[in-house]
Design an enzyme around this catalytic site. Structure first.
Site, mmCIF file in Angstrom:
data_model
loop_
_atom_site.group_PDB
_atom_site.id
_atom_site.type_symbol
_atom_site.label_atom_id
_atom_site.label_comp_id
_atom_site.label_asym_id
_atom_site.label_seq_id
_atom_site.Cartn_x
_atom_site.Cartn_y
_atom_site.Cartn_z
ATOM 1 N N PRO A 245 0.794 -1.241 0.000
ATOM 2 C CA PRO A 245 0.000 0.000 0.000
ATOM 3 C C PRO A 245 0.828 1.294 0.000
ATOM 4 C CG PRO A 245 -0.001 -0.974 2.185
ATOM 5 C CD PRO A 245 0.731 -1.934 1.284
ATOM 6 N N CYS A 246 1.449 1.564 -1.136
ATOM 7 C CA CYS A 246 2.237 2.791 -1.267
ATOM 8 C C CYS A 246 1.358 4.041 -1.170
ATOM 9 C CB CYS A 246 3.030 2.769 -2.565
ATOM 10 S SG CYS A 246 2.036 2.519 -4.042
ATOM 11 N N HIS A 247 0.054 3.877 -1.345
ATOM 12 C CA HIS A 247 -0.850 5.023 -1.210
ATOM 13 C C HIS A 247 -0.876 5.557 0.226
ATOM 14 C CE1 HIS A 247 -3.448 1.590 -0.141
ATOM 15 N NE2 HIS A 247 -4.043 2.454 0.673
#
Length: 167
Positions: free
Chosen positions: A137-139
């Protein structure tokens, strides 16, 4: 020749989401696109599949995508992901999987928890080179000033994800 990969595209509130999995059901790449070739290009050449096969469902992976978008924010956590790069990027992607939903970190914080506090640019690069969006989850990484920073699939999707996780 690398083994073929299966892919499926699901409808989500933010548009089509496609995942590519290896023959064991491990995610190789994923993101908000209906184009599996776009995702295949993100996979490290040493594991990039030579062939893609469309499927209606990827079993547990498809269920996790659907369940996450329906509100089960931990549904993605049990899904295995396989990405290859250098030691820092591989480690940084593992660390990203531990950033809890609803509690985003800054790029500076991400560099610190990845073990390289002075490497903010390298931490941002780990986000930019992540092939397995959502599952890694780079968001959940934002700028120090609270602004969103970048996101391969666009800032409106990143905003939706962060709002979804903070609800």
């Amino acid at each position: 020749m690398h083994a073929p990969a299966d892919y499926a595209t699901l409808s989500t509130p933010t548009g089509p989401f496609t995942a590519l999995v290896d023959t064991d059901g491990v995610v190789l790449a994923s993101g908000w696109t209906a184009d599996p070739e776009e995702l295949r290009a993100l996979i490290h050449p040493s594991i990039r599949p030579a062939e893609l096969r469309a499927r209606d469902s990827l079993g547990a992976v498809s269920r996790a995508i659907t369940d996450y978008h329906a509100g089960d924010l931990t549904a993605i956590d049990a899904i295995t992901v396989h990405q290859i790069s250098g030691p820092f990027l591989t480690h940084a992607w593992e660390i990203l999987r531990k950033v809890p939903a609803g509690d985003p970190v800054t790029y500076t914080d991400f560099a610190t928890i990845s073990g390289r506090p002075a490497a903010t640019r390298a931490a941002a690069n780990a986000c930019a080179r992540n092939a397995a969006a959502l599952f890694v989850p780079c968001h959940r990484v934002i700028r120090t000033d609270g602004s969103l920073g970048g996101f391969r699939y666009g800032l409106p999707i990143k905003r939706w994800l962060l709002d979804h996780e903070s609800a």
